[in-house]
Structures are given as C-alpha cells and as structure tokens.
Motif scaffolding. Structure first.
Motif, short mmCIF file in Angstrom:
data_model
loop_
_atom_site.label_atom_id
_atom_site.label_comp_id
_atom_site.label_asym_id
_atom_site.label_seq_id
_atom_site.Cartn_x
_atom_site.Cartn_y
_atom_site.Cartn_z
N THR A 88 47.49 43.65 -36.62
CA THR A 88 47.02 44.58 -36.66
C THR A 88 47.38 46.32 -37.39
O THR A 88 47.55 46.78 -37.79
N THR A 113 45.02 48.44 -39.42
CA THR A 113 43.85 48.56 -38.44
C THR A 113 43.07 47.78 -37.90
O THR A 113 44.08 47.04 -37.89
N GLY A 114 42.38 47.27 -37.12
CA GLY A 114 42.10 47.10 -35.61
C GLY A 114 42.47 47.32 -34.64
O GLY A 114 42.94 48.77 -34.10
N HIS A 127 34.76 43.16 -31.81
CA HIS A 127 36.39 44.09 -32.60
C HIS A 127 37.48 43.31 -32.17
O HIS A 127 38.32 43.87 -32.21
N ARG A 161 41.88 40.75 -41.75
CA ARG A 161 40.95 42.30 -42.58
C ARG A 161 41.54 42.07 -43.66
O ARG A 161 41.69 43.66 -44.21
N GLU A 184 38.21 38.41 -40.91
CA GLU A 184 37.53 39.93 -40.48
C GLU A 184 37.71 40.59 -39.76
O GLU A 184 38.24 39.97 -38.11
N GLY A 185 37.85 41.99 -39.52
CA GLY A 185 37.46 42.69 -38.64
C GLY A 185 36.72 42.05 -37.46
O GLY A 185 37.36 43.10 -36.15
N HIS A 186 35.74 41.85 -37.57
CA HIS A 186 34.89 41.45 -36.00
C HIS A 186 34.26 40.07 -36.44
O HIS A 186 34.50 39.73 -37.56
N PRO A 209 37.20 47.62 -43.82
CA PRO A 209 37.98 46.18 -42.69
C PRO A 209 36.28 46.15 -41.98
O PRO A 209 36.73 45.48 -41.00
N ASP A 210 35.48 47.19 -41.63
CA ASP A 210 35.21 46.47 -40.08
C ASP A 210 33.97 45.44 -40.44
O ASP A 210 33.38 45.04 -38.88
N SER A 251 36.05 42.37 -45.40
CA SER A 251 36.35 43.08 -44.57
C SER A 251 37.48 43.35 -45.41
O SER A 251 38.07 42.06 -44.59
#
Lengths: 635, 635
Positions: free
Chosen positions: A30, A35-36, A71, A96, A103-105, B425-426, B602
């Motif tokens: 992260t 991000t994350g 998430h 990400r 991926e982010g999710h 990035p989400d 993402s």
C-alpha cells in the motif's frame, strides 16, 4: 480441511509468523502504490490465513470463498502469497498498478476468489448463490463469505440471510471482521447496529471469537461446518492489528502509511525494509494472470414452438413455455436449469416451470437485489439460470447488481416482462421505459426485445444456448403473431434467431420505421395506412436493440426518411443509436424519433399510448405532416 | 387527533359502517376497471380509516402519511372518499382510467398522500425523510407509514429502521398490514421472516393489535405517539376481510372480482349494486385533480468563489466549499440546508459542512438505497437537500430510488464524485462510466458535469437555487483551472453558469472536440498538439451533458469534423446524443466518438486512460490518422 479438533502448537506458531510477515506485505504494497486500505486488511488477515489454510480449496469439489469487503485485497493477496498461492514479489510490487491483476478490489480468478467485489453488501448474496449451486450439484463443499462490519448496514445482507435460511444453506459460513471502525469512524457512531441480533432474528446461528486467535477461528469454522444451519462467526478484531499506532483508528482505513510511518511499522513488525527492491520491480510488468473459471453448460435448445393467433399466447407465456421445455430437455440429462422469482411467477410465467421442477425453482420473495446477485453467481456454476421479473424490479431496482454480474462475466438469462407503457394500469412507478437506456451501459449484456411469441420462443432458446448475460424483454399485453404472405408465421418454420439481425417485416421505398417489441404491429398498421395514401413505408423489427445490422442499415441509408418508434424513453432508446449509425454512414435523408417523453398515466395500454401520442392514429397524423412536407419539397 | 383514551361506542359503530361501505367501493372500482388489488385494500382498510380519521391532517403542521404498498390504492381512495376528502363517485368510476388521478398505485397529491409509491420497500425511507424534515423544522407532527407484510422482505426497510433509530425519529409510526398473504401465497412459505424480531433487533418498539378492531388500532396509534422511540404496529388482518370467499386467499391479491363474484360480494356486504351507474360515468372524464405540494425554498446563492491553480482545489473540494458557504448564507436566516452522507464524507468533501453544521449533516452509514429515498423526501419539505456519494453508489446502486424521487418531483441536489476512469486505482467495481447513460432516463433530472473548480462552484450554487432534481458530477482527481487569454480564470469574474450553454473553450476551424469534465483539459492539449501540425481544432465544453445548445451546435454543424471525447461508456454518453443533434441539423461532415469501451484496469488515472486509448498521446495519434486522411481527400 477442518478435521482435527484444534490446532497444534506448531501450526499456531506458524500462522502467527505468517501473519507477521503478511502484515509487512500489506504495509509495503500500500505504501509503494501510495493507495489502498491497510487497516482493514490487517484486521481481516488472520481470518484469511485460517480460511485459505484449512478450507478445501485444492480438491474437487472445492470450497468457495467470497471476500465481500473487496477493499481488503492487500490482506487477501498477502495471505495467499504467504501460503504459496500467489507470487509474493509480484503481489507487493504490482498492487494497484494499471494492468496488474492485483487490483484495488479483489478480482475473480485470483486463487480461491470466486467473485469480484468492491461495492459492499453484495458478497453474502453471491455466497448464497455458490452455496445453492453446490447443493444443486449435490457437492460436499462449503462456502465462506468474509465480510466487514460496516457493510452489515446494507439491507441486501438481510435479504441474503433470509434466503439462506429459507433454502437451508447450512453449507455457508459468514465471517464478519468486527473491528468496529469504518471510514467515518466508530461503527457504533456512524450507524448503530445490533449485528448479532440481526443475524439471530433471521434464524442464523452466531459464534463469537477473537479474530486474531487462529485456534479460536479454526474451532469456530469447524463447528460452523457441522451445524445444520447457516452460521455467522463474529470475529472480534482490531483494525491495523499488530502495529500499535495503526490500531483502533480510522486513519488507515483507506490511507497507506507515508515513508516515516512505513519505516516505523516495519520496525515494530521486526521485518526487513526492502521497499527499494519492490519500487524497482514495479517499473516492470506483472506476468501472473488470474484465471477465472465459469463452468460450461451443454444446453439442448430443444425444438422451437410455433404459435398462431388462435393459440392466444403472449410473449410472456411463450417465454414460460420455452423455459419449461428447456427444463424438460435438459434436466433429465443432468444439465441443470433453474429459475428465480421475486413473488411474480404467475405474471412472469415461470409457474409452469415451477410446477414441473419445484426443486429448481427458487421463490425468493420481494428481495430483488439479493436475487439478482444470487442468480448471477449460480449462473457461473454450470447451471442454466433464469431470473424473471417485471422490468422495474429486474432492471431498474437491480441495475447495480447486474453491473456486478456483468463485471463478473456471469452467464445469466434475465427475462423482464411488463416493459414500457405496455404495463398499462399499474402506472408510473411500474413503467419501465429505460430498459435499453440502462442495459446499454453494461458492456457484456446482450439485449433482445422480441416482437411476437414465436420470436420470443426462439430468442429464449438462443440465449439459453449462448454464453454470457442476456436480457430478453417483453411487455404485458398479447402482441399479435406476425405472418408471412403465405399466412405462415413469419418467425416460424424456416426462421432461426440470429443475434444482431434486423428483420424487414414490410418493404417500402419512401421511408422506414425502425421499431421493436409491441410497436412492430402498430408500425405495420401505420405503414398500411400510408400505402392507402400512396406512400410506401418499410417496417424494420430491431429485436437486438443495440446491435447494428450492416446489411439492413446499408439499405435504410438510401431512403429519404427514417424514423424510430418505440415504447421507451425517447432519449435513451434506439433513436440516438440509429441516428449515430446513420450519421456514420453519411445519411442524407430526414430522421425523426418517436418515443416516450415523460411518465405516462395509469390506464389500459391503448389509452396510455394515445395519451403519449404513440398510438397508430396519432402517429399517422404526425407522420402525414412530415411525409407531406417532404413530398411537396421535392416538387 | 389522538386525544381521548379510547373510542366511544358511536365512533366504533360509525367506523364499522364506513368500513362496510368502503369495502363495497373497493370491489366496485376494481371490478369496473377490470384490474387492481382488492384483497390487500380490504385488509388495510381499517388502518386507513383510523389514520385518516384521527391523524392531524387538516391543521398545520400536518401529520404526514406514506402508503408504502401503493397497490392498495382502492382502499386509500375508498376510505378518503368515505371520510369526505375525495369525490366518491369519481373515485369509483375513474379508478385506473388513463388520465384519471385515481391511478393504480397511489400518487402524491391525493389528500394526505405524501409520496407516490408502487415499488415496495421504499415507503419507510420516505417516511423517515418526512419525520426528519418535521424534526428539523421543529414541528409537532407525526408521520404514519403504512406497509404490507410481504414488503418487509426488502432490505431497504432494515436500513430505514436503523436510520430512524439512530436519529431518534420517535415521530414516526409504521403500521404493517399483517395479512400473511402475498401474490405467491402465504408469506411464511414465500419467504419466511420474523418481522417482529427484525424490528426489535433494530431497536424499535413493537405493538401487536387486531387490524380490524378500530379501537385497538386507535389505542396503539395513540400509544405510539407517546413512546419516545420509533414504533411499529403489527396489525393482524385478513386479506379480503369482510367477504368470506375472498378471505385468506391470494387469488384476489392482484385480481378483481368477476361479475358473478362481484354480485355475491355486494350481497354479502348488504350494499346496493349500482355498477351500471359507474360504468356510464366512466365514459366521461374525471375533473378532480391531485395537488401535490412541495415547500418552496428561498435560497441565497452567495457570492461565487474563484480559484486559481495555486489554490490546489479539486472539483470535489470546490463543491464542499460551496456547500459550506450555502450553509453559512442560508441557515442563519432560517432557510435550512442539509447534507446526507454514506460513510464517504472525507472523500466527497462534505466534512467542512458537517463540522460547521453537525445538526444538519446526516451520516447515514453504508445504506445508500435508504439514504437516496430519505434525501428525496426531505428535499420536498422546504429544506435545501444535498446527497453526496461516489458515482457507483449515488447513481448506479440507487438508480431506482432516484427514479422514484423523479416521479415524486423532488428537489434533490445529488452530487457524485469519483466518476469515470478518473476514479483510478479502485478499479472496475468503482468505475462509474454510466452516469449520463443512467440519469438520462430520468425525465426530471438536470445533469451537470463541470470541468473545473470554478465552474463547479457556480454549478452548485445554480443547482441550489434551481427547482427540481440536479445531478452534479465530478471525478476524483484535481483538474486544472481553465484560464482566459488574459490569465484570469475562464469561469471566474464575469461568468455566470447557465443551464444548457456549451462553452467554446478554444476556437478552431478544421474540426471540433466536444467534451466535458476532466477531459476538457486533455482536449485542449490535444488541440494544441494539432495547432503545431497546422490543424485548428475547436474544443467545446458541454457541462450540461443532455442539453442541446442551438447556437453552438449551429456553428459546429459547419465544421468538416466533429468528435465527442468522454470519460464515459462510449455507447451511452454524449456521443449518440450529439450524433442525433448533428443529423437533425443535416450535418455533412465526419463524426467520431471516443469513450470507454469496457471495464478498465486498476491504476493511476493517467495509466488507466492510456490503457483505454483515451490519453492525450493516443488521441493525437488516432485523430492524426483521421484528420490526415480527410485533408488528403480534399486535395
């Protein structure tokens, strides 16, 4: 597998070490990505480790996992990597990054991850779908749905609980990461909720454990497999667990550590600071790719039924009969077929199927969100899956559930009836005049609005055999059968449905009406009124409302006048689509659109159509003006 | 009003007689119309009579009523008519006739009916909105939400319960018509549910009564007004109550009686058969009209803020600052302003407002369906109402709630952030690439996607002062300020936002790029790349994405090349709309569309844009090909 009574000392020590390393991984990925969501990833981590370690994930029939709070993907990736299922360095380096699978999710196809999530509150429904699929296949397997506490606020979860209880899905275990923190702070302040009482009130069993004690988690999950009821494990956890300054604060819910914080955390965890290594690696590209599996079906489409007007069959009934026939042809051969209903079976005509195959018909009550997601999940388990509902419920109310189905590349056959003003006296709230406007946004949906019962029968069989998501839409009323000149049904013998084909149901040289569904017969009437006036209008049935047919468009573009005519919002139906197609083809003629311009009144369909100026008489009148002016101009 | 302890003998006798007559009315109107829901209308009838008789409906501040199961409209119309609030003969004669106000599902504006319903499960949320509105206005009034038992299955009701509990809405009473029958049969079979336990688990009080005993209903409703907690009255009723053969069967849930059944029922009720009179009357038209009231607001729009790049303000923040300013300017003058959040305040930038006006900020948790409906209802009570959320939650997840808001002609200011691939990035589940595609279906919504913080500020103030529903959309990233040639902000001094106006932000003669939002700056960069090549492209900012600007379109239609360029699904954004506008204007040039063709990866926005071919470099490349070919053709 959950065989022994409790974990041994060595296993506990091992899991603790894995947990410590994985926490470092979460923080690294992260911080590196900038991000994350590290906080929740760390509170869910021990749950992930126990599930991925002990669930039956390698042998068939596999247990299935849905991570509803997608998430917390860093926690999922880190635990899977530490258990050897994902390449550790890539997981940390490429989290990400565009093009990376991390991926982010969480994304379906990551090992043991069966559903792409990210919009909270839908995971339990997806889990119910997998649990139901397993039961129908008579599989000895279990489904784990891992959730956050905050998302328990979503109403869809209550719907899923009731579904699981009704259908005896004792093969599902929900585990809630109860860390008491959501983005805006303490969940008791953000939205007070009695989670345990909510589950108990819907008839589930509840077990409470320390969510950072691997042995307690193990024993609870073992017990949950044995109990003959759906079980919810409340795992009491600490957000940011293991790094003091991250604990019990919402600050790191959705924010990574900065460099200084990162260094401090790595020191606390007594791990190596190798961020530079990963920074360098991140400049490259990740080779690992997820491999989502959708079980393929082998569908016998059966022989189409052909109806004549005297059979008094409407499109809804034609769907119902085709569905029942698909059941007859396939279920006995072991290819399962199922249908979901939300308390409207008698109107959407799934009743015959329900009577013939009660074990494959799922009365899901007035719970459309849950049902849309469940149907989507079941459709990926090798079962031909229909969900039939009124348009306003099956599309409008459940749009986002279908968007998630779409992202998950499900294989759902969605059938919606009572579309458009054709719904009649139910009025505004039941007028689904946006079925094209909405579904056009779903990148992987095919949409078919057949114009008579025979085309409906064939479209249903086509969708059943086709891969991916389909919407087949009909109205409420009985629309007449279309006949050929030799009085045989137009969509009967010799016709086979082909996606993307427009049907010229009447030829004409002076202009064309492009339409679909219940308006086709009206358009033909309009055209014949113009024949009397010496104006020859073609009528084109565009049942595949978002697919351009180059051949027919190539003919249309030569005509001096083209109009679209639809029982749909004029702004979002085929009108703008056809305009774009014509413009691209350098159309030189005149184009007009006719459709619904506002919410209509409550009354019989013909009255409502007249009120909106879409009945045959109004159309003849307004078109006369246009075609007259056009002619007089020519002179 | 609920003053005395219990009803007197005379009142009870009177209500019983009214009930008998009203049952006849229900049967007559449904049989005459040949459609409608008599069964539930008869089980809910005594509840309606008691509420409409004793609630404070004539004096200000009025109590408010929401009939959530709108299909029991015959019961509503009959009881209102028998109590003298509606013209009895018209009610019976014109039920479900096109153009009549007595629609199939109750419509707002019918006396004391505050919300048009028909899609089950939303009524309690609307009621929470009215109860909250009353509290904020410091009104001594009460809200009655009348519901069916079947609709308790909907998850949104659980969300509404939690909201009511959190915000102490003791001024709301829910009454459930517990007749145990839904369309598909017994509710315990269709979808078993522990309704009482569900309400208790969410902290409500529950009172159980005989729903056909007016005195019991009266006493329970009186008690509910006194209890300092939201109360649910479980009214045990019988579907089809009063007509033996209609009782306890689902047959008459959604079906009227035929002629023989009608005659039998009228005999059982000992009433006059005057259906012929109404049949004759039905041939005419109904003169009575509903009169919905929306309390008007007087909004001080304040003075706009002007930002420069060095202020480092993004569109989200510009919205947040404008919102806070609207609070400052209006609340102290008594014009209330409120904002609703679903656990994303820090991201959607309502935090400043929340800090300044905590009593007008409503943290509604992860309960978007409920929040969208509540915000809609509150917006009709004279309070300037904002609901801010991410696009996927505020639009995609809640589309149908906004459709009902739209039907109810609410005055909601919906602000959605994190739209498009700009979300970064989400990833897929958070990519709202359908915000235009969806909201274009709502007949009464205006949609604005401003392109920089200054335009955002002005659009927010415009929407605040404007009547009706607005969507204002932004992305996640900071988009640069647009400047005039004199280096002053383009949307600063001297600019005022006007709905429907396109802004030519760069002139050009060889073609034009029509775009909006975060793509405007990219389009300008693209255009300047082409200046270097000697090709002069105009850039048009179309912030009002569904409104044609005749003047600008009139200029565009003269250009040889026009393209649309958007961070939105290519099929449902401005592309087809502009194509239709150009075609109508007999455009002779070439038109192309650029937009999102599938769910993106993402990663950081620029990376994601590049992956989808929508970044500046990719666009210059692909446009070069097109513009080169065009030029060479000319030679």
């Amino acid at each position: 597998m959950f065989e022994k009574e409790r974990l041994g000392e060595y296993e506990i020590k091992n899991l603790k070490e894995l947990s410590r390393y994985a926490k470092g991984d979460i923080i690294k990925m992260t911080t590196l990505a900038g991000t994350g969501h590290p906080g929740g990833s760390m509170s869910s981590l021990d749950i992930y480790l126990v599930v991925f370690f002990f669930a039956k994930l390698l042998d068939e029939p596999q247990d299935r996992v849905v991570v509803s709070h997608g998430h917390t993907s860093p926690g999922v990736y880190a635990s899977l990597a530490r258990l050897g299922y994902l390449p550790l360095h890539d997981v940390i380096a490429f989290f990400r990054k565009a093009g990376s699978p991390f991926e982010g999710h969480v994304v379906k196809g990551t090992p043991f991850i069966n559903w792409s999530t990210g919009n909270l509150g839908q995971g339990l429904s997806a889990g119910c779908g997998f649990a139901l699929g397993a039961k129908l296949h008579d599989e000895d397997s279990h489904v784990y749905v891992l959730m956050s506490d905050g998302e328990q606020q979503k109403g869809q979860i209550g719907e899923a609980r009731r579904f699981a209880k009704k259908f005896g899905l004792s093969n599902i275990t929900a585990v809630i990461d109860y860390n008491h923190i959501q983005i805006s702070g303490n969940i008791e302040k953000v939205m007070p909720q009695n989670i345990i009482e909510n589950y108990l009130s819907d008839g589930w069993d509840v077990i409470e454990v320390n969510g950072h004690d691997h042995n307690e988690l193990y024993k609870a999950m073992k017990k949950a497999r044995e109990v003959d009821n759906p079980v919810c494990i409340i795992a009491n956890t600490i957000i940011g667990n293991g790094v003091g300054f991250m604990e019990n604060t919402e600050k790191y819910h959705g924010n990574p550590l900065n460099q200084a914080e990162y260094k401090q955390a790595i020191e606390i965890l007594d791990l190596e600071d190798d961020l530079e290594f990963y920074k360098e690696r991140r400049k490259g590209a990740c080779a690992w790719r997820p491999s989502p599996t959708i079980k393929e079906e082998i569908i016998d489409g059966g022989e189409p039924f052909t109806y004549r007007d005297e059979d008094k069959v409407d499109n809804r009934t034609a769907f119902g009969k085709a569905l029942k026939d698909l059941g007859d042809k396939n279920i006995s051969k072991g290819q399962l077929v199922c249908a979901f209903d939300c308390d409207l079976a008698s109107s959407v005509k799934t009743s015959d199927f329900a009577k013939a195959f009660p074990e494959y018909f799922f009365q899901s009550g007035i719970q459309e969100h849950n049902t849309a997601t469940i149907a989507g999940a079941v459709s990926t388990t090798g079962i031909l899956t229909f969900f039939a509902d009124f348009g306003v419920f099956g599309i409008d109310e459940t749009y986002n559930q279908h968007r998630l189905n779409d992202i998950n590349k499900t294989n759902l056959k969605l059938v919606t009836t009572h579309l458009g003003l054709d719904v009649g006296p139910d009025g505004k709230t039941h007028q689904c005049t946006d079925y094209i406007g909405l579904t056009s946004n779903l990148y992987n949906f095919k949409v078919i609005i057949p114009c008579d019962p025979n085309q409906t029968d064939r479209a249903v069989r086509y969708a059943a055999k086709g891969k991916g998501n389909f919407l087949i839409g009909t109205g409420r009323n009985r629309w007449p059968i279309l006949y050929r000149e030799d009085s045989k049904p137009l969509f009967g013998e010799g016709y086979s449905f082909e996606y993307g084909k427009m049907d010229i149901v009447k030829e004409g040289q002076d202009g064309a009406i492009i339409t679909y569904g219940g308006m086709v017969t009206r358009a033909i009437k309009i055209a014949y009124e113009f024949e009397k006036k010496g104006v020859s209008l073609a009528v084109v049935n565009m049942s595949c409302v978002r697919a351009p047919d180059d051949e027919v468009l190539g003919q249309l573009v030569k005509l001096p006048f083209v109009c679209t005519y639809e029982d749909h919002n004029i702004n979002t139906g085929i009108g703008p689509f056809i305009a774009q197609q014509l413009l691209t083809r350098r159309y030189k003629g005149r184009m007009e659109s006719f459709g619904v311009k506002g919410y209509g009144p409550s009354g019989e369909t013909d009255e409502v159509m007249a009120a909106e100026g879409l009945d045959v008489d109004s159309m003849v009148k307004v078109l006369s003006g246009m075609l007259k002016r056009k002619k007089s101009r020519k002179k």
